[in-house]
Design a protein around this motif. Structure first.
Motif, PDB file in Angstrom:
ATOM      1  N   GLY A   1      55.191  -5.544  90.178  1.00 28.38           N
ATOM      2  CA  GLY A   1      54.232  -6.556  89.747  1.00 28.38           C
ATOM      3  C   GLY A   1      53.597  -6.360  88.396  1.00 28.38           C
ATOM      4  O   GLY A   1      52.728  -7.148  87.998  1.00 28.38           O
ATOM      5  N   ALA A   2      54.004  -5.336  87.647  1.00 29.53           N
ATOM      6  CA  ALA A   2      53.464  -5.156  86.292  1.00 29.53           C
ATOM      7  C   ALA A   2      53.878  -6.336  85.421  1.00 29.53           C
ATOM      8  O   ALA A   2      55.011  -6.810  85.492  1.00 29.53           O
ATOM      9  N   THR A   3      52.963  -6.802  84.574  1.00 26.39           N
ATOM     10  CA  THR A   3      53.291  -7.862  83.619  1.00 26.39           C
ATOM     11  C   THR A   3      53.610  -7.285  82.245  1.00 26.39           C
ATOM     12  O   THR A   3      54.158  -7.985  81.388  1.00 26.39           O
ATOM     13  N   HIS A   4      53.252  -6.049  82.018  1.00 28.21           N
ATOM     14  CA  HIS A   4      53.468  -5.381  80.738  1.00 28.21           C
ATOM     15  C   HIS A   4      53.525  -3.884  81.022  1.00 28.21           C
ATOM     16  O   HIS A   4      52.798  -3.385  81.885  1.00 28.21           O
TER      17      HIS A   4
ATOM     18  N   VAL B   1      46.710 -10.103  83.826  1.00 28.56           N
ATOM     19  CA  VAL B   1      47.486  -9.092  83.129  1.00 28.56           C
ATOM     20  C   VAL B   1      47.425  -7.778  83.901  1.00 28.56           C
ATOM     21  O   VAL B   1      46.352  -7.351  84.337  1.00 28.56           O
ATOM     22  N   LEU B   2      48.576  -7.159  84.096  1.00 25.20           N
ATOM     23  CA  LEU B   2      48.638  -5.814  84.663  1.00 25.20           C
ATOM     24  C   LEU B   2      49.482  -4.981  83.714  1.00 25.20           C
ATOM     25  O   LEU B   2      50.717  -4.954  83.786  1.00 25.20           O
ATOM     26  N   ALA B   3      48.806  -4.342  82.757  1.00 26.96           N
ATOM     27  CA  ALA B   3      49.456  -3.570  81.695  1.00 26.96           C
ATOM     28  C   ALA B   3      49.418  -2.100  82.077  1.00 26.96           C
ATOM     29  O   ALA B   3      48.396  -1.434  81.934  1.00 26.96           O
ATOM     30  N   VAL B   4      50.523  -1.581  82.565  1.00 29.13           N
ATOM     31  CA  VAL B   4      50.594  -0.248  83.164  1.00 29.13           C
ATOM     32  C   VAL B   4      51.133   0.764  82.160  1.00 29.13           C
ATOM     33  O   VAL B   4      52.159   0.535  81.521  1.00 29.13           O
ATOM     34  N   GLU B   5      50.442   1.885  82.039  1.00 30.09           N
ATOM     35  CA  GLU B   5      50.931   3.002  81.217  1.00 30.09           C
ATOM     36  C   GLU B   5      51.846   3.885  82.049  1.00 30.09           C
ATOM     37  O   GLU B   5      51.564   4.166  83.220  1.00 30.09           O
TER      38      GLU B   5
END
Length: 284
Positions: free
Chosen positions: A256-259, A177-181
């Motif tokens: 590449g962010a997943t979220h 998971v790569l959940a980026v703000e």
């Protein structure tokens, strides 16, 4: 760990109980997958999660982040298990080492080296169990990202750019998971948007963890002076009409962010502007 494509990040200390409930229901009603919240000087992380989960039926709730100096690892593990047992597995534990002023100045603890401190904390959470805990790490630098790849489901980076997202995705590897703000301001008056952005970013500008990461990303010390120059502010807070902001958000997915957790930036107390932004960006 199913977070949905889009989430919302919001500084929950700004709101009272009814306001938090209204926010959570608004986010859920608009179709966002996850609501993320910080742990600073106000609400205690796990107690707040319980309120947000109880206010909704489908929405996932994630700490971004729960401070590892706020409770020992055993307590964090029991809190994580309790919230998920009582709320249908909808809680994600985002963990972070916080910052020296918050750890030593506010809490009175000693701030240890970030990566060893986090590794030891994860040892405590994962000890004597085969449970696949839904844990993410607040990771900016390569060493913390490597730890996130090895010991957790992934990372929840904050105050970053698509360039950082690409670097993080490469270090985490597939299946993580790569959940980026990302902060946003749906406002076509650039001077107004930048003023709101500088006000929002002011509290982060003196924190070494963020400053060091911005320097690694290619911003200069000169660009970070006096609240940040326009190039820096425009990177940290995407602004313009909804289409322009959406195009900027798409760059994180391309990297590449997943979220993606969008944080609406608005004038203090302007809930109407917050909700209008969330509605305008919900169909990304």
């Amino acid at each position: 760990m199913e977070l949905g494509r889009l989430g919302v990040w919001y500084s929950t200390d700004k709101l009272d109980g009814p306001g938090l409930m209204a926010l959570a229901r608004r986010v859920e009603g608009l179709g966002y997958g996850t609501l993320w919240y910080p742990e600073s000087r106000g609400y205690e992380s796990f107690s707040l999660a319980a309120h947000l989960l109880a206010s909704t039926t489908r929405l996932r709730v994630g700490s971004s982040i729960a401070n590892i100096y706020a409770r020992d690892a055993f307590t964090a593990r029991r809190g994580l298990a309790t919230l998920n047992a009582l709320h249908c597995g909808r809680f994600i534990l985002g963990l972070g080492v916080s910052h020296i002023p918050m750890v030593e100045g506010v809490r009175g603890h000693r701030y240890d080296k970030p990566v060893p401190a986090m590794r030891t904390y994860l040892d405590g959470i994962q000890a004597d169990t085969q449970e696949d805990w839904p844990v993410l790490l607040a990771a900016l630098g390569p060493k913390m990202l490597e730890l996130a790849a090895k010991r957790s489901h992934g990372a929840v980076p904050y105050n970053v750019t698509p360039e950082h997202t690409a670097q993080a995705a490469a270090i985490l590897g597939p299946g993580k998971v790569l959940a980026v703000e990302q902060k946003v301001c749906v406002e076509t008056d650039k001077s107004k948007a930048r003023a709101l952005g500088r006000a929002e970013l002011a509290r982060y500008m003196t924190l070494p963890n963020y400053v060091n990461n911005w320097l690694r990303l290619g911003f200069t010390e000169e660009e970070l002076k006096d609240g940040g120059n326009d190039r820096f502010i425009d990177a940290m807070v995407l602004s313009g009409d909804a289409a322009t902001v959406k195009a900027g958000l798409q760059r994180h997915f391309a990297a590449g962010a997943t979220h993606l957790a969008i944080q609406p930036v608005h004038a203090q107390g302007d809930v109407a502007a917050r909700d209008a932004m969330l509605a305008a960006l919900a169909d990304l």
